[in-house]
Motif scaffolding. Structure first.
Motif, PDB file in Angstrom:
ATOM      1  N   GLN A  82     -18.633 -70.759 -74.312  1.00 38.35           N
ATOM      2  CA  GLN A  82     -19.335 -71.600 -73.342  1.00 38.35           C
ATOM      3  C   GLN A  82     -20.284 -72.569 -74.033  1.00 38.35           C
ATOM      4  OE1 GLN A  82     -21.258 -68.111 -71.379  1.00 38.35           O
ATOM      5  NE2 GLN A  82     -23.143 -69.260 -71.585  1.00 38.35           N
ATOM      6  N   SER A  83     -20.671 -72.265 -75.284  1.00 33.40           N
ATOM      7  CA  SER A  83     -21.629 -73.111 -76.000  1.00 33.40           C
ATOM      8  C   SER A  83     -20.955 -74.231 -76.798  1.00 33.40           C
ATOM      9  CB  SER A  83     -22.453 -72.243 -76.954  1.00 33.40           C
ATOM     10  OG  SER A  83     -21.609 -71.636 -77.906  1.00 33.40           O
ATOM     11  N   TYR A  84     -19.618 -74.315 -76.736  1.00 31.49           N
ATOM     12  CA  TYR A  84     -18.810 -75.323 -77.440  1.00 31.49           C
ATOM     13  C   TYR A  84     -18.739 -75.060 -78.940  1.00 31.49           C
ATOM     14  CZ  TYR A  84     -20.394 -77.715 -73.164  1.00 31.49           C
ATOM     15  OH  TYR A  84     -20.744 -78.011 -71.881  1.00 31.49           O
ATOM     16  N   ALA A 143     -13.733 -78.579 -77.977  1.00 31.59           N
ATOM     17  CA  ALA A 143     -13.672 -77.147 -78.312  1.00 31.59           C
ATOM     18  C   ALA A 143     -12.285 -76.590 -78.028  1.00 31.59           C
ATOM     19  CB  ALA A 143     -14.738 -76.384 -77.526  1.00 31.59           C
ATOM     20  N   MET A 144     -11.702 -76.998 -76.909  1.00 26.04           N
ATOM     21  CA  MET A 144     -10.340 -76.573 -76.582  1.00 26.04           C
ATOM     22  C   MET A 144      -9.340 -77.141 -77.589  1.00 26.04           C
ATOM     23  SD  MET A 144     -10.604 -77.052 -72.449  1.00 26.04           S
ATOM     24  CE  MET A 144      -8.845 -77.227 -72.235  1.00 26.04           C
ATOM     25  N   PHE A 157     -10.983 -67.414 -73.909  1.00 31.55           N
ATOM     26  CA  PHE A 157     -11.996 -68.292 -73.328  1.00 31.55           C
ATOM     27  C   PHE A 157     -13.141 -67.431 -72.784  1.00 31.55           C
ATOM     28  CE2 PHE A 157      -8.346 -70.996 -73.369  1.00 31.55           C
ATOM     29  CZ  PHE A 157      -8.780 -72.310 -73.292  1.00 31.55           C
ATOM     30  N   ASP A 158     -14.351 -67.669 -73.286  1.00 27.80           N
ATOM     31  CA  ASP A 158     -15.507 -66.897 -72.836  1.00 27.80           C
ATOM     32  C   ASP A 158     -16.384 -67.773 -71.946  1.00 27.80           C
ATOM     33  OD1 ASP A 158     -17.438 -65.010 -72.446  1.00 27.80           O
ATOM     34  OD2 ASP A 158     -18.268 -65.112 -74.472  1.00 27.80           O
ATOM     35  N   GLU A 159     -16.190 -67.686 -70.624  1.00 26.87           N
ATOM     36  CA  GLU A 159     -16.933 -68.463 -69.633  1.00 26.87           C
ATOM     37  C   GLU A 159     -17.117 -69.921 -70.071  1.00 26.87           C
ATOM     38  OE1 GLU A 159     -19.597 -66.666 -67.038  1.00 26.87           O
ATOM     39  OE2 GLU A 159     -19.747 -64.790 -68.153  1.00 26.87           O
ATOM     40  N   PRO A 160     -16.021 -70.638 -70.350  1.00 27.10           N
ATOM     41  CA  PRO A 160     -16.132 -71.961 -70.972  1.00 27.10           C
ATOM     42  C   PRO A 160     -16.732 -73.030 -70.067  1.00 27.10           C
ATOM     43  CG  PRO A 160     -13.872 -71.549 -70.303  1.00 27.10           C
ATOM     44  CD  PRO A 160     -14.617 -70.262 -70.108  1.00 27.10           C
ATOM     45  N   LEU A 161     -16.757 -72.812 -68.757  1.00 26.75           N
ATOM     46  CA  LEU A 161     -17.214 -73.852 -67.846  1.00 26.75           C
ATOM     47  C   LEU A 161     -18.602 -73.595 -67.274  1.00 26.75           C
ATOM     48  CD1 LEU A 161     -13.885 -74.451 -65.849  1.00 26.75           C
ATOM     49  CD2 LEU A 161     -14.581 -75.320 -68.089  1.00 26.75           C
ATOM     50  N   ILE A 187      -3.256 -66.826 -72.486  1.00 23.23           N
ATOM     51  CA  ILE A 187      -4.703 -67.023 -72.401  1.00 23.23           C
ATOM     52  C   ILE A 187      -5.375 -65.803 -71.785  1.00 23.23           C
ATOM     53  CG2 ILE A 187      -6.540 -68.395 -71.296  1.00 23.23           C
ATOM     54  CD1 ILE A 187      -4.696 -70.813 -71.407  1.00 23.23           C
ATOM     55  N   VAL A 188      -6.497 -65.399 -72.367  1.00 22.41           N
ATOM     56  CA  VAL A 188      -7.397 -64.424 -71.748  1.00 22.41           C
ATOM     57  C   VAL A 188      -8.709 -65.160 -71.487  1.00 22.41           C
ATOM     58  CG1 VAL A 188      -8.567 -62.211 -71.935  1.00 22.41           C
ATOM     59  CG2 VAL A 188      -6.326 -62.520 -72.991  1.00 22.41           C
ATOM     60  N   TYR A 189      -9.163 -65.129 -70.244  1.00 19.68           N
ATOM     61  CA  TYR A 189     -10.259 -65.997 -69.800  1.00 19.68           C
ATOM     62  C   TYR A 189     -11.284 -65.155 -69.052  1.00 19.68           C
ATOM     63  CZ  TYR A 189     -12.120 -70.254 -67.408  1.00 19.68           C
ATOM     64  OH  TYR A 189     -12.892 -71.292 -66.924  1.00 19.68           O
ATOM     65  N   VAL A 190     -12.514 -65.167 -69.534  1.00 21.22           N
ATOM     66  CA  VAL A 190     -13.598 -64.391 -68.913  1.00 21.22           C
ATOM     67  C   VAL A 190     -14.404 -65.292 -67.976  1.00 21.22           C
ATOM     68  CG1 VAL A 190     -15.855 -63.350 -69.382  1.00 21.22           C
ATOM     69  CG2 VAL A 190     -13.869 -62.629 -70.681  1.00 21.22           C
ATOM     70  N   THR A 191     -14.669 -64.814 -66.766  1.00 18.51           N
ATOM     71  CA  THR A 191     -15.511 -65.546 -65.830  1.00 18.51           C
ATOM     72  C   THR A 191     -16.148 -64.568 -64.852  1.00 18.51           C
ATOM     73  OG1 THR A 191     -15.577 -67.341 -64.189  1.00 18.51           O
ATOM     74  CG2 THR A 191     -13.605 -65.984 -64.212  1.00 18.51           C
ATOM     75  N   HIS A 192     -17.274 -64.989 -64.252  1.00 19.63           N
ATOM     76  CA  HIS A 192     -17.834 -64.221 -63.137  1.00 19.63           C
ATOM     77  C   HIS A 192     -17.549 -64.939 -61.825  1.00 19.63           C
ATOM     78  CE1 HIS A 192     -20.970 -67.166 -64.209  1.00 19.63           C
ATOM     79  NE2 HIS A 192     -21.182 -67.214 -62.902  1.00 19.63           N
ATOM     80  N   ASP A 193     -16.852 -66.077 -61.908  1.00 19.82           N
ATOM     81  CA  ASP A 193     -16.581 -66.938 -60.755  1.00 19.82           C
ATOM     82  C   ASP A 193     -15.229 -66.585 -60.155  1.00 19.82           C
ATOM     83  OD1 ASP A 193     -15.776 -69.081 -59.092  1.00 19.82           O
ATOM     84  OD2 ASP A 193     -17.050 -70.498 -60.164  1.00 19.82           O
TER      85      ASP A 193
END
Length: 370
Positions: A82-84, A143-144, A157-161, A187-193
């Motif tokens: 998430q921090s780029y 970053a991507m 992807f760790d909460e990239p947005l 892809i494995v993508y972490v989010t709380h959204d």
């Protein structure tokens, strides 16, 4: 063999168990979402897949290799934070090619890869800029791009947005989905959204307090939640949870709903036989807002739809829909109706309940009954 296999993975810190036996498997090209509230263990699990944290017990496979004891550089992964994490003194071109240079990829091949990645992400015009000259969305694209240039077996992807504003989040979400469709990457993508989870994922793993609550496709999890937590976490507005008593009804079973001056017993259309053991007992009746909508004169109702006249407590216009709040069994219940049909607070409104998607939960265990 799947692209990623997580088998009975546990993680403990100082005898405190953070992950409690996680089992997940995805195939090559699938987009896995790890979703849940803060502190549920999703980022810890991602760190363990990446090799940034150790596994206490269990097994993680990437492709046909057990990677538990491999360093991050040997796992054939690329990570987007998430921090780029861009190098401020390097141009976009240099940021993307840095990993290739470290691996001693020939300069001509580096240039070819950078140009291809820039074209894929539509950022050819940014290649000679420094990160300080870029917007948040452009930095995330760089970053991507750096991750794509590595051509790994697995993208993480760790909460990239999470650092982006609401409008840009929606735009970047679309870009990530289009990128996945074009490239067929895993892809494995972490989010709380939960909206990100529903819109991006092929598979979703819903986590809470270090445990996997449910694993399936977005539609499976939305339509058939395993428990009250999953039902409440996935969906916006959240599913309505109405305390109700099970009663016999014409040879079958249903639930009694009291609203204002009216009382109704609605049949358990999709769960009739499973409620037999619950006759006379309290259950939690779950129904989503879009399954309660306005009644229209002259429009025939399917067999699984029932109508109730209920007083309106509150309305919330959203543009395409209006959310209407009505009281049922002492709870405020949210309904989604067309703005032209919404009634004002204090008025009574006829509402259709689509009972084909209704679900029932045990109020004590919070597990799905039917």
């Amino acid at each position: 063999m799947g692209a990623l296999s997580i088998r009975n993975v546990r993680k403990s810190y100082n005898n405190v168990e953070i992950l409690k036996g996680i089992d997940i498997e995805i195939e090559k090209g699938e987009f896995l979402i790890l979703v849940g509230p803060s502190g549920c263990g999703k980022s810890t699990l991602l760190s363990m897949i990446a090799g940034l944290d150790s596994v206490t017990s269990g097994e993680i496979r990437i492709g046909d290799r057990v990677v538990n004891d491999l360093s991050p550089k040997d796992r054939d992964i690329a990570m987007v934070f998430q921090s780029y994490a861009l190098y401020p003194n390097m141009s976009v071109r240099e940021n993307i090619s840095f990993g290739l240079e470290i691996r001693k990829v020939p300069k001509a091949t580096q240039d070819e890869i950078v140009n291809r990645v820039a074209k894929t992400l539509q950022m050819e015009h940014l290649l000679d800029r420094k990160p300080s000259q870029l917007s948040g969305g452009q930095r995330q694209r760089v970053a991507m791009g750096r991750a794509i240039a590595r051509d790994p077996a697995l993208f993480l992807f760790d909460e990239p947005l999470s650092n982006l504003d609401a409008k840009l989040r929606v735009e970047m979400r679309t870009e990530i989905k289009l990128l996945h469709q074009r490239m067929g990457t895993t892809i494995v993508y972490v989010t709380h959204d939960q909206i990100e989870a529903m819109t991006l994922g092929d598979k979703i793993a819903v986590m809470k307090a270090g445990e996997l609550q449910q694993f399936g496709t977005p539609q499976q999890i939305y339509d058939n939640p395993a428990n009250l937590f999953v039902a409440s976490f996935m969906g916006s507005p959240s599913m309505n949870f109405i305390p109700a008593k099970v009663e016999s009804l014409g040879g079958g079973y249903g639930v009694r709903l009291d609203g204002g001056k009216s009382s109704y017993v609605f049949p358990a259309v999709s769960a009739d036989s499973r409620l037999k053991a619950w006759e006379g007992r309290e259950v939690v009746f779950g129904i989503r807002p879009e399954q309660i909508t306005h009644f229209q004169d002259g429009v025939p109702l399917p067999e699984h739809v029932r109508t109730a006249e209920l007083p309106v407590s509150l309305i919330e216009p959203t543009g395409p829909d209006t959310l209407v709040l009505v009281p049922i069994n002492g709870k405020g219940v949210t309904c989604r109706v067309h703005p032209a049909h919404a009634r004002q607070p204090g008025e009574t409104m006829a509402l259709n309940f689509d009972l084909s998607k209704a679900v029932f939960f045990d109020p004590a265990t919070e597990q799905r009954i039917a």
